[in-house]
Write an enzyme that holds these catalytic residues in place. Structure first.
Site, PDB file in Angstrom:
ATOM      1  N   SER A  50       0.856  -1.189   0.000  1.00 32.53           N
ATOM      2  CA  SER A  50       0.000   0.000   0.000  1.00 32.53           C
ATOM      3  C   SER A  50       0.889   1.236   0.000  1.00 32.53           C
ATOM      4  CB  SER A  50      -0.903  -0.003   1.233  1.00 32.53           C
ATOM      5  OG  SER A  50      -0.089   0.146   2.393  1.00 32.53           O
ATOM      6  N   ASP A  82      -1.119  -1.625  -3.875  1.00 32.98           N
ATOM      7  CA  ASP A  82      -2.443  -1.858  -3.287  1.00 32.98           C
ATOM      8  C   ASP A  82      -3.155  -0.512  -3.092  1.00 32.98           C
ATOM      9  OD1 ASP A  82      -4.451  -3.380  -2.126  1.00 32.98           O
ATOM     10  OD2 ASP A  82      -3.550  -3.305  -0.123  1.00 32.98           O
ATOM     11  N   GLU A 134     -11.390  -0.872  -8.871  1.00 34.51           N
ATOM     12  CA  GLU A 134     -12.328  -1.156  -7.763  1.00 34.51           C
ATOM     13  C   GLU A 134     -13.656  -0.455  -7.956  1.00 34.51           C
ATOM     14  OE1 GLU A 134     -10.924  -1.127  -3.649  1.00 34.51           O
ATOM     15  OE2 GLU A 134     -12.849  -0.290  -3.015  1.00 34.51           O
ATOM     16  N   HIS A 180     -11.990  -4.229   5.449  1.00 39.20           N
ATOM     17  CA  HIS A 180     -10.577  -4.227   5.834  1.00 39.20           C
ATOM     18  C   HIS A 180     -10.439  -4.279   7.358  1.00 39.20           C
ATOM     19  CE1 HIS A 180      -9.941  -2.083   1.810  1.00 39.20           C
ATOM     20  NE2 HIS A 180      -9.288  -3.206   1.717  1.00 39.20           N
ATOM     21  N   HIS A 208     -11.234  -8.080  -1.312  1.00 39.34           N
ATOM     22  CA  HIS A 208     -10.395  -7.358  -0.341  1.00 39.34           C
ATOM     23  C   HIS A 208     -10.875  -7.710   1.068  1.00 39.34           C
ATOM     24  CE1 HIS A 208      -7.963  -4.381  -2.711  1.00 39.34           C
ATOM     25  NE2 HIS A 208      -8.656  -5.017  -3.652  1.00 39.34           N
ATOM     26  N   GLY A 209     -10.044  -7.392   2.046  1.00 40.85           N
ATOM     27  CA  GLY A 209     -10.436  -7.678   3.430  1.00 40.85           C
ATOM     28  C   GLY A 209     -10.544  -9.175   3.650  1.00 40.85           C
ATOM     29  N   ASN A 230      -7.072 -10.709  -1.036  1.00 37.59           N
ATOM     30  CA  ASN A 230      -6.066  -9.904  -0.334  1.00 37.59           C
ATOM     31  C   ASN A 230      -6.075 -10.168   1.169  1.00 37.59           C
ATOM     32  OD1 ASN A 230      -5.957  -8.765  -2.846  1.00 37.59           O
ATOM     33  ND2 ASN A 230      -6.271  -6.660  -2.164  1.00 37.59           N
ATOM     34  N   VAL A 231      -4.888 -10.398   1.702  1.00 31.62           N
ATOM     35  CA  VAL A 231      -4.761 -10.672   3.141  1.00 31.62           C
ATOM     36  C   VAL A 231      -3.625  -9.841   3.720  1.00 31.62           C
ATOM     37  CG1 VAL A 231      -4.218 -12.448   4.859  1.00 31.62           C
ATOM     38  CG2 VAL A 231      -5.602 -13.050   2.862  1.00 31.62           C
ATOM     39  N   THR A 233      -4.258  -8.203   7.481  1.00 34.50           N
ATOM     40  CA  THR A 233      -4.488  -8.167   8.928  1.00 34.50           C
ATOM     41  C   THR A 233      -4.115  -9.476   9.637  1.00 34.50           C
ATOM     42  OG1 THR A 233      -6.211  -6.525   8.598  1.00 34.50           O
ATOM     43  CG2 THR A 233      -6.252  -7.706  10.688  1.00 34.50           C
TER      44      THR A 233
HETATM   45  O1  G3H Z   1      -5.909  -4.418   0.278  1.00 30.42           O
HETATM   46  C1  G3H Z   1      -5.611  -5.145   1.222  1.00 30.42           C
HETATM   47  C2  G3H Z   1      -6.524  -6.099   1.779  1.00 30.42           C
HETATM   48  O2  G3H Z   1      -7.793  -5.885   1.338  1.00 30.42           O
HETATM   49  C3  G3H Z   1      -6.259  -6.612   3.130  1.00 30.42           C
HETATM   50  O3  G3H Z   1      -7.372  -6.729   3.970  1.00 30.42           O
HETATM   51  O4  G3H Z   1      -6.166  -6.398   6.092  1.00 30.42           O
HETATM   52  O5  G3H Z   1      -8.512  -7.159   6.060  1.00 30.42           O
HETATM   53  O6  G3H Z   1      -6.700  -8.680   5.330  1.00 30.42           O
HETATM   54  P1  G3H Z   1      -7.173  -7.278   5.441  1.00 30.42           P
HETATM   55 ZN    ZN Z   2      -7.944  -3.681   0.208  1.00 32.49          ZN
END
Ligand code: G3H
Ligand code: ZN
Length: 284
Positions: A50, A82, A134, A180, A208-209, A230-231, A233
């Site tokens: 990011s 990102d 997006e 997210h 995402h998220g 996408n991962v 967190t």
């Molecule tokens: O763009 C990054 C992701 O969407 C990460 O999402 O932090 O919830 O795993 P996350």
């Molecule tokens: Zn994202």
């Protein structure tokens, strides 16, 4: 191998009905954990950075780490911006060595989002770089960007199909109920939206998220047409929890290798688990 764009790996994912993971890098340990897991699982992988993470690591350091990681691996590795916020930012990251970019114009009205995304697609494709767009608004918090539940807006399938046709993106993130960061309750995804869009377009959709979503929801989302997840967190939590445990047991530890090493191992196991869940293992 040198860094590659996402184009080929995502085409194969759509055809094979599995998803490729984008795991965000925040420092050296993240980079090593992601690449080692992908290599051992023989999986293509996307390193996500990011703008905030690039600022933290230093853009040149981020590119250098990703390049070394890709060169050491035999599996395809893409380095992907990102949530790029503008045409200028996307070009800056491509110039720095990124093989793929996301342009996130989702906060703009539809026409403006199309206009910015198309401009990035034209420039990026001329350089062999893939592009993710997006549509809809994904809730939660990432970097300094926060979207509360009231302002999270699901993607309209008709608009999403139109958006793909007008922009020619290589992957399309659509808001389908994920968020997210950490979830408060158990997330429920709109598989009907994913399916309605996916069957009309020939590129994969992006979720995402991806942290904290139950396994069966992920499996259903992939079956419906998600080809990139996408991962971030879950890796952050794995690292931080490991550090907390070590510090709680040993208040005197001061050598960072003694806690960052186990933290890196914990992230590697998270990535391995996701790769297997997404079905991208043995697909390199
Ligand atoms: O763009 C990054 C992701 O969407 C990460 O999402 O932090 O919830 O795993 P996350
Ligand atoms: Zn994202």
């Amino acid at each position: 191998m040198p860094l590659v764009s996402m184009t080929e790996m995502l085409k194969a994912a759509k055809a094979g009905k599995y998803a490729v993971g984008q795991f965000n890098m925040n420092n050296l340990e993240f980079t090593q954990a992601i690449i080692e897991a992908a290599q051992e699982e023989q999986s293509p992988v996307i390193l996500g950075v990011s703008e905030g993470a690039a600022k933290y690591m230093g853009l040149e350091y981020a590119v250098a780490m990703a390049k070394v990681a890709a060169e050491k691996a035999t599996v395809p590795v893409a380095l992907h911006l990102d949530h790029g916020s503008s045409f200028e930012v996307a070009m800056k990251f491509i110039r720095a060595g990124f093989s793929s970019v996301m342009i996130d114009g989702s906060h703009h009205p539809f026409e403006k989002n199309v206009e910015i995304t198309k401009k990035v697609v034209e420039a990026a494709h001329a350089m062999g770089v893939s592009v993710e767009g997006e549509l809809g608004t994904i809730g939660g918090t990432e970097d300094d960007l926060s979207v509360d539940e009231a302002n999270a807006r699901l993607a309209d399938p008709k608009e999403a199909i139109e958006f793909y046709k007008l922009t020619g993106v290589d992957a399309l993130a659509i808001a389908v109920g994920s968020a997210h960061g950490l979830y408060k309750g158990i997330p429920k995804l709109r598989h009907d939206i994913i399916e309605a869009v996916s069957k009309e377009i020939d590129i994969p959709l992006v979720l995402h998220g991806g942290s904290g979503i139950p396994d069966d929801e992920i499996e259903k989302a992939i079956a419906a047409g998600i080809g990139k997840i996408n991962v971030n967190t879950e890796n952050q939590v794995a690292l931080t929890n490991t550090l907390r445990e070590i510090f709680a047991k040993d208040a005197k530890v001061y050598d960072p290798r003694k806690y960052l090493g186990p933290g890196r191992e914990a992230m590697k196991e998270v990535v391995r688990g996701k790769i297997r869940l997404f079905g991208s293992n043995q697909k390199a």
